[in-house]
Every structure is written in C-alpha cells, then in structure tokens.
Scaffold this motif. Structure first.
Motif, mmCIF file in Angstrom:
data_model
loop_
_atom_site.group_PDB
_atom_site.id
_atom_site.type_symbol
_atom_site.label_atom_id
_atom_site.label_comp_id
_atom_site.label_asym_id
_atom_site.label_seq_id
_atom_site.Cartn_x
_atom_site.Cartn_y
_atom_site.Cartn_z
ATOM 1 N N SER A 51 0.815 -1.223 0.000
ATOM 2 C CA SER A 51 0.000 0.000 0.000
ATOM 3 C C SER A 51 0.851 1.277 0.000
ATOM 4 C CB SER A 51 -0.966 -0.011 1.178
ATOM 5 O OG SER A 51 -0.303 -0.361 2.367
ATOM 6 N N TRP A 52 2.181 1.135 0.038
ATOM 7 C CA TRP A 52 3.058 2.298 -0.129
ATOM 8 C C TRP A 52 3.205 2.685 -1.600
ATOM 9 C CZ3 TRP A 52 5.386 5.914 2.827
ATOM 10 C CH2 TRP A 52 5.383 5.723 4.219
ATOM 11 N N ILE A 53 2.838 1.800 -2.503
ATOM 12 C CA ILE A 53 3.110 2.052 -3.927
ATOM 13 C C ILE A 53 2.478 3.352 -4.431
ATOM 14 C CG2 ILE A 53 2.755 1.132 -6.276
ATOM 15 C CD1 ILE A 53 3.336 -1.668 -5.065
ATOM 16 N N PRO A 54 1.190 3.629 -4.100
ATOM 17 C CA PRO A 54 0.639 4.914 -4.559
ATOM 18 C C PRO A 54 1.414 6.116 -4.009
ATOM 19 C CG PRO A 54 -1.108 3.459 -3.775
ATOM 20 C CD PRO A 54 0.181 2.809 -3.399
ATOM 21 N N LEU A 55 1.900 6.000 -2.794
ATOM 22 C CA LEU A 55 2.603 7.121 -2.161
ATOM 23 C C LEU A 55 3.952 7.379 -2.829
ATOM 24 C CD1 LEU A 55 0.575 5.860 0.046
ATOM 25 C CD2 LEU A 55 1.916 7.147 1.689
ATOM 26 N N ILE A 56 4.700 6.302 -3.117
ATOM 27 C CA ILE A 56 6.011 6.519 -3.752
ATOM 28 C C ILE A 56 5.844 6.989 -5.191
ATOM 29 C CG2 ILE A 56 7.269 4.903 -2.239
ATOM 30 C CD1 ILE A 56 7.409 3.008 -4.744
ATOM 31 N N THR A 57 4.705 6.647 -5.814
ATOM 32 C CA THR A 57 4.465 7.135 -7.177
ATOM 33 C C THR A 57 4.305 8.658 -7.153
ATOM 34 O OG1 THR A 57 3.304 5.062 -7.622
ATOM 35 C CG2 THR A 57 3.069 6.820 -9.248
ATOM 36 N N VAL A 107 -10.691 -4.236 -2.619
ATOM 37 C CA VAL A 107 -10.203 -3.780 -1.318
ATOM 38 C C VAL A 107 -9.246 -2.629 -1.593
ATOM 39 C CG1 VAL A 107 -8.970 -4.345 0.785
ATOM 40 C CG2 VAL A 107 -10.454 -6.055 -0.265
ATOM 41 N N GLU A 108 -9.564 -1.456 -1.054
ATOM 42 C CA GLU A 108 -8.756 -0.267 -1.316
ATOM 43 C C GLU A 108 -7.915 0.101 -0.110
ATOM 44 O OE1 GLU A 108 -10.351 3.732 -0.952
ATOM 45 O OE2 GLU A 108 -8.209 3.981 -0.715
ATOM 46 N N ALA A 109 -6.657 0.443 -0.362
ATOM 47 C CA ALA A 109 -5.817 1.003 0.699
ATOM 48 C C ALA A 109 -4.939 2.061 0.072
ATOM 49 C CB ALA A 109 -4.953 -0.076 1.341
ATOM 50 N N MET A 110 -4.922 3.252 0.642
ATOM 51 C CA MET A 110 -4.103 4.356 0.133
ATOM 52 C C MET A 110 -4.365 4.570 -1.370
ATOM 53 S SD MET A 110 -3.122 3.889 3.143
ATOM 54 C CE MET A 110 -2.284 2.373 3.594
ATOM 55 N N LYS A 111 -5.630 4.380 -1.761
ATOM 56 C CA LYS A 111 -6.064 4.549 -3.154
ATOM 57 C C LYS A 111 -5.467 3.515 -4.116
ATOM 58 C CE LYS A 111 -7.499 9.257 -2.590
ATOM 59 N NZ LYS A 111 -7.476 10.620 -3.021
ATOM 60 N N LEU A 112 -4.876 2.467 -3.591
ATOM 61 C CA LEU A 112 -4.533 1.325 -4.438
ATOM 62 C C LEU A 112 -5.778 0.448 -4.483
ATOM 63 C CD1 LEU A 112 -2.624 -0.683 -5.923
ATOM 64 C CD2 LEU A 112 -1.782 -1.395 -3.701
ATOM 65 N N MET A 113 -6.359 0.320 -5.702
ATOM 66 C CA MET A 113 -7.618 -0.412 -5.850
ATOM 67 C C MET A 113 -7.294 -1.865 -6.187
ATOM 68 S SD MET A 113 -9.248 2.359 -5.319
ATOM 69 C CE MET A 113 -10.997 2.158 -5.576
ATOM 70 N N ASN A 114 -7.506 -2.765 -5.238
ATOM 71 C CA ASN A 114 -7.177 -4.172 -5.437
ATOM 72 C C ASN A 114 -8.421 -4.957 -5.792
ATOM 73 O OD1 ASN A 114 -4.294 -4.047 -4.382
ATOM 74 N ND2 ASN A 114 -5.436 -3.257 -2.634
ATOM 75 N N GLU A 115 -8.455 -5.467 -7.006
ATOM 76 C CA GLU A 115 -9.587 -6.305 -7.421
ATOM 77 C C GLU A 115 -9.329 -7.727 -6.952
ATOM 78 O OE1 GLU A 115 -9.974 -5.901 -11.662
ATOM 79 O OE2 GLU A 115 -11.199 -4.092 -11.441
ATOM 80 N N ILE A 116 -10.222 -8.233 -6.114
ATOM 81 C CA ILE A 116 -10.051 -9.581 -5.577
ATOM 82 C C ILE A 116 -10.803 -10.566 -6.468
ATOM 83 C CG2 ILE A 116 -10.233 -11.020 -3.510
ATOM 84 C CD1 ILE A 116 -8.583 -8.409 -3.142
#
Lengths: 270, 155
Positions: free
Chosen positions: A89-95, B111-120
């Motif tokens: 979940s750090w990936i968006p932040l480092i981008t 499941v979203e975390a820190m705007k990373l949208m994970n399609e399960i």
C-alpha cells in the motif's frame, strides 16, 4: 513539442529493474487497461505502457481522465514482483513522490503532495495516479501503476468544468518541457523508491514521504468511504502508509490515540 | 461479520489458547459466539475451534469461515488492510450478490488502501453463499470476505 520515443527515454534511463520493454501507442482506451492486457499475455515485470492519447482515460471510481493527443503524459508501469502485503500500500505514495521530484527537477515547478498521492500546484490538479491490482489467492498480485501528468495543455484547452481546478506545466511556466525527459526522471525515481520498498528499507521511504507530504501538520477534515467525517490534525504516516489523524475532539475521549486512515478523502486543509 | 466482531473473536481465541478453559461463550446484542476446544491427551497442544452465530448467518456457514479446512465452503479472505467495496463505484451494481454463481478469476470485490484499488478474484468456480462484510467498511488483513460453495452447480 517532441513526440514520445522509447529510444530517447531508454537513453536517459539508468535502471535495470524497470522499463526493459516500453510500449508506445498512438491511441489506446486506457494505459492501465492496456497494461493488464499485456500482463495477461505474459508481459514481464517492469513493462511500461505509454500512449499519445487515451479514448477512455480514467481516474478512480470510474471517473474520466482528460487525455488530449500529443500533449501530456499517460503511462502505466506493470509490477509482478511485489513487496509483502504490508508494504504494497506504499506504492501509490512513492508514485506521487517520484512524479513530484521529477517535475521539480525538470521544470522547477513546486508541487503539493496531498495524502496519499494527489499532485497539486496551489489548489489545481496537475497530475493523477491510479494504482490498480488484481489479486488471486492472496499471493498472486499483478499491480498496474497508472499516472497522468498535464504537460503542454493550456488552461483554456481543458474542458470548462476543469478549467478552474486543473493546470499543466506549460500553464505554470510558459515552457514546453520534453515529455521523454520527464518520463525518464519519473521512472528513475520510481525505480529507486520501489527498490527500497522491496528491500524493506521503509524508514528511508517514510522519511522522504513525510518530509514532502503537504497534508501533515495541518488541521484536516477527512471523508471516509462510508461518508462519515473525521476532523483533526494530520500527525504522521503509519507503517503501511496510512494517514495518522489526531482527532479534534480528543478532550471527549480518554486518550490521545491516533486514528489510522487507509481510505479517505482529505477535503480541507487549513 | 463486522471487523470489530472479527477482532473480538480473534481475541477470544487467544484468551482460550492461553488458558486452561475448554469452552468460552460470549453474547452481544447482535451476535453470539461459542469457542471450544477438543481435549486431546498426549497429541500435542489442543487446537481451538470456533463456532459463531450471527443473526443473519447460519451457524454452519460462519463456522466455515473460521475453520475452512473442515468445511465444504471456500473462504475468500482479504490480502491487505483496507476498505471493502462490493461495486466498482457507488453508482454501479455490485460485482456479486449472495446466490450468484462465479467463475474462477472473476472479480468479486475491491479492497482499497491508500487509493490502491485491489480487485479480488475468486479462487474457484462456485456459488456465493455469504458476503461477510458490509460495503465501504474497514477490514483487516486475513479477514473473511466471502463464503463460496465450490460444488454448487447452476440450475
């Protein structure tokens, strides 16, 4: 205004973990969709997909991304070798950090990085990031890091509804930056931070992010996914990249405990 | 099951684990859980088993989420801490509803975390027996999200 060129980008790049393959398309629906299609067809980790225009460029929650031809950067990075779940979940932040540093170095324009990864000049949006992944069986991750950066578009050429809230490097400086050079800088930075994530060098990544995140230290309101509002001081960043909020009404609570926000819209900073 | 219920059950299992008790029952306004372990002589440490009952869940189904190895159902769990979304955006239909048949590899939630949208994706063909979390709620790593019956066949 120079067209995109994989040779030129590769010449400026000095990395080995990403961008072994760079696809440049004249037109695509969305570079993220295209990158997933390449992944499905067996494309390797680090494959880059760039397009001169997108017919269905998108942001989060199926919002559109304005993608006029030959003007801006629309790109995606395919990641298959991914760090463990608590660091993914750090990936968006480092981008966000990678683009911010690249833009500042190449153009001198100072950006605000709003948690987690909004790229702003003042209150205007200059870039957008859409990180998407597919997960099968908890183990098999395919991550696509999509990013857009407004480079050449003058404000008056944005759609009317975007004109008060969007900007581009050209609108800010009056200069036309070379998109290839910007891309090389973005990819180099991303590769550097990504390697730190994979090596679990989290403290360096966190320090870099904390030092540049404009949200921290401010009184903010946050709209959570379920519509609930929270208010308080954006105090720190958690081990997973979460925004840690010190609630404003702590005097009514027993402790001064920070709340970890993984999902939410920072809607006001004052 | 809400995430705080899930957390509470995890804590109860730990309490049982560290104690000499063989059974533990807790009742709340909207759910009741009973955890017991088989007393095994001379076969290593006893393992706790969980049966939970939610108002809306058959006890058989919930038990499956806690002890999938002994169940006919496949439990889909969250690969990450984040927020559960049942649909691609608030304006669109859910990926799946209870009772729907799904194919292996079909996207069943985000499941979203820190705007990373994970399609399960579903790990199996089958029928969605139960959706265990509410839309737009926080979820923990490893939290059960769906029960899928892999032997169900569309009529």
């Amino acid at each position: 205004m120079t067209p995109l060129s994989s040779e030129r980008i590769r010449l400026l790049l000095n990395i080995t973990d990403l961008a072994q393959t760079i696809h440049i398309l004249d037109e695509t629906t969305s570079t993220n969709t295209e990158a997933f299609a390449f992944a499905h067809a067996g494309a390797s980790h680090g494959t880059i997909v760039l397009a001169e225009t997108q017919t269905a460029g998108r942001g989060r929650l199926t919002r559109e991304w304005f993608s006029p031809p030959l003007q801006n950067i629309y790109g995606s990075i395919l990641l298959k070798n991914v760090p463990p779940p608590q660091r993914i979940s750090w990936i968006p932040l480092i981008t966000g950090l990678a683009i911010m540093h690249a833009v500042e170095k190449e153009s001198g324009v100072a950006l605000f990085l709003k948690w987690p990864n909004d790229l702003l000049v003042g209150n205007r949006k200059i870039g957008g990031i859409l990180c998407e992944s597919t997960v099968q069986g908890k183990e098999t991750w395919t991550i696509v890091v999509g990013f857009g950066l407004n480079v050449h578009t003058p404000i008056k050429e944005f759609p009317l509804e975007l004109q008060p809230i969007a900007t581009s490097l050209f609108a800010e400086t009056g200069h036309h930056e070379d998109r290839n050079q910007l891309l090389a800088a973005i990819l180099s930075n991303f590769s550097m931070y990504y390697r730190k994530l994979q090596r679990s060098d989290l403290s360096t990544v966190k320090d870099l992010y904390v030092s540049r995140c404009s949200t921290l230290g401010h009184h903010v309101q946050i709209r959570l996914a379920n519509g609930k509002m929270l208010e308080g001081i954006a105090s720190d960043i958690g081990a997973d990249g979460a925004l840690q909020l010190l609630p404003a009404n702590t005097h009514t609570m027993n402790c001064h405990e920070l709340i970890d926000i993984q999902s939410g819209e920072v809607i006001s900073v004052r | 099951m809400k995430s705080d219920q899930f957390r509470e059950i995890k804590e109860l299992v730990e309490i049982l684990d560290e104690s000499h008790l063989t059974e533990l029952e807790v009742e709340r306004k909207d759910f009741r859980v009973r955890i017991k372990r088989d007393v095994v002589v001379s076969q290593g440490p006893p393992l706790p088993t969980v049966t939970a009952r939610d108002e809306s869940v058959l006890s058989k189904e919930t038990a499956a989420s806690a002890a999938p190895e002994s169940s006919q159902f496949v439990t889909v769990t969250s690969p990450i801490v984040g927020t559960f979304y049942g649909s691609p955006s608030p304006e669109t239909d859910s990926y799946v509803e209870e009772g729907d048949f799904v194919k292996k590899g079909q996207v069943i939630c985000i499941v979203e975390a820190m705007k990373l949208m994970n399609e399960i994706e579903s790990e199996t063909d089958g029928r969605i027996v139960k959706i265990l979390v509410e839309n737009a709620t926080s979820i923990e790593y490893g939290q059960p999200l769906f029960l899928i019956d892999p032997v169900a066949i569309p009529a």
